[in-house]
Design a protein around this motif. Structure first.
Motif, PDB file in Angstrom:
ATOM      1  N   VAL A  30      81.438  56.744  55.594  1.00 36.27           N
ATOM      2  CA  VAL A  30      82.776  56.470  55.059  1.00 36.27           C
ATOM      3  C   VAL A  30      82.613  56.099  53.589  1.00 36.27           C
ATOM      4  O   VAL A  30      81.972  55.087  53.256  1.00 36.27           O
ATOM      5  N   ILE A  31      83.171  56.931  52.705  1.00 33.71           N
ATOM      6  CA  ILE A  31      83.027  56.730  51.267  1.00 33.71           C
ATOM      7  C   ILE A  31      84.354  56.230  50.697  1.00 33.71           C
ATOM      8  O   ILE A  31      85.425  56.803  50.967  1.00 33.71           O
ATOM      9  N   PHE A  32      84.280  55.153  49.885  1.00 33.78           N
ATOM     10  CA  PHE A  32      85.445  54.641  49.174  1.00 33.78           C
ATOM     11  C   PHE A  32      85.289  55.002  47.699  1.00 33.78           C
ATOM     12  O   PHE A  32      84.322  54.569  47.052  1.00 33.78           O
ATOM     13  N   PRO A  33      86.198  55.803  47.133  1.00 34.33           N
ATOM     14  CA  PRO A  33      86.046  56.260  45.745  1.00 34.33           C
ATOM     15  C   PRO A  33      85.849  55.127  44.740  1.00 34.33           C
ATOM     16  O   PRO A  33      85.078  55.257  43.790  1.00 34.33           O
ATOM     17  N   ALA A  34      86.519  54.000  44.940  1.00 31.08           N
ATOM     18  CA  ALA A  34      86.412  52.878  44.006  1.00 31.08           C
ATOM     19  C   ALA A  34      85.496  51.789  44.564  1.00 31.08           C
ATOM     20  O   ALA A  34      85.598  50.635  44.173  1.00 31.08           O
ATOM     21  N   ARG A  35      84.619  52.162  45.482  1.00 26.70           N
ATOM     22  CA  ARG A  35      83.698  51.267  46.198  1.00 26.70           C
ATOM     23  C   ARG A  35      84.410  50.366  47.194  1.00 26.70           C
ATOM     24  O   ARG A  35      83.834  49.972  48.204  1.00 26.70           O
ATOM     25  N   ARG A  36      85.659  50.052  46.928  1.00 25.17           N
ATOM     26  CA  ARG A  36      86.463  49.289  47.885  1.00 25.17           C
ATOM     27  C   ARG A  36      87.765  50.036  48.122  1.00 25.17           C
ATOM     28  O   ARG A  36      88.157  50.903  47.347  1.00 25.17           O
TER      29      ARG A  36
END
Length: 238
Positions: free
Chosen positions: A135-141
């Motif tokens: 699961v990847i979050f573009p803004a890290r969060r």
């Protein structure tokens, strides 16, 4: 005295209605227990060897010569369709014979108790399991919504990378009752983490203890042969 007589009468009557389980019932309970707990050696010990297993569409039966060979073939023989046929199919009893899975499994009384002497294998397609998904979050969060479908004893796994102190939140959007279980583990050591949870583990939330990868697992909590379950889950990192 009258009270004592009544007590004795009740005691005798109670024992009069208790009947011990037949050896066929004991065999069936032991087989189903072995399948539910995935005790391959217990199940393999319930066959009379050598045995020839009939498979529809194959010209020749499969030869199984001993329990060690059956343990090796366990996943093929006791596939999900076969397991559910044994759990839910008709059971018939005759003198010295137990037939289950609508006649596909025959057990006969031997000197060592009931043993499976004939087996006709049911085959079919089990939904292909998915490997772990990152699961990847573009803004890290942020948060992501995901969905899946679980059958039998499947588990879907989602891997989230987090830093120490980040709050990881996972929640199943629609109330699943007891059909689903949600849990989180550290990827590095497999340790199960404790987090705030609502009834039936529908939600998990807590700060992560270390920087690294975490496994968010959605597992079936329903009985093995119940219908498949579809879920929608939100994972957030804050």
């Amino acid at each position: 005295m009258a009270g004592r007589s009544l007590l004795v009468f009740g005691f005798v009557s109670l024992h009069a209605v208790v009947t011990p389980a037949s050896d066929g019932d004991v065999f069936l309970a032991k087989l189903r227990d072995g399948l539910r707990t995935h005790n391959t050696r217990q199940v393999a010990a319930m066959f009379r060897y050598p045995i020839r297993i009939i498979v529809a569409g194959l010209g020749n039966p499969i030869a199984v010569n001993d329990s060690a060979q059956l343990v090796q073939m366990y996943g093929l023989i006791f596939n999900p369709i076969m397991r559910c046929a044994i759990e839910e199919g008709r059971v018939r009893r005759a003198e010295g014979v137990v037939s289950l899975a609508d006649g596909r499994v025959i057990a006969e009384r031997t000197a060592g108790g009931f043993k499976i002497t004939r087996l006709t294998l049911l085959v079919g397609d089990k939904p292909a399991g998915r490997g772990p998904q990152h699961v990847i979050f573009p803004a890290r969060r942020g948060e992501r919504q995901l969905s899946g479908r679980l059958a039998y004893d499947d588990v879907d796994t989602y891997i989230v990378s987090a830093r120490k102190g980040d709050v990881l939140n996972a929640r199943i959007e629609r109330f699943p009752g007891r059909a689903l279980v949600l849990r989180v583990r550290q990827q590095a050591n497999g340790r199960l983490l404790a987090g705030a949870a609502t009834e039936y583990a529908r939600m998990w939330t807590a700060p992560v203890p270390d920087t690294g990868d975490y496994r968010v697992e959605v597992a079936r909590g329903a009985a093995y042969c119940d219908p498949e379950v579809t879920y929608v889950m939100t994972i957030a990192l804050r």
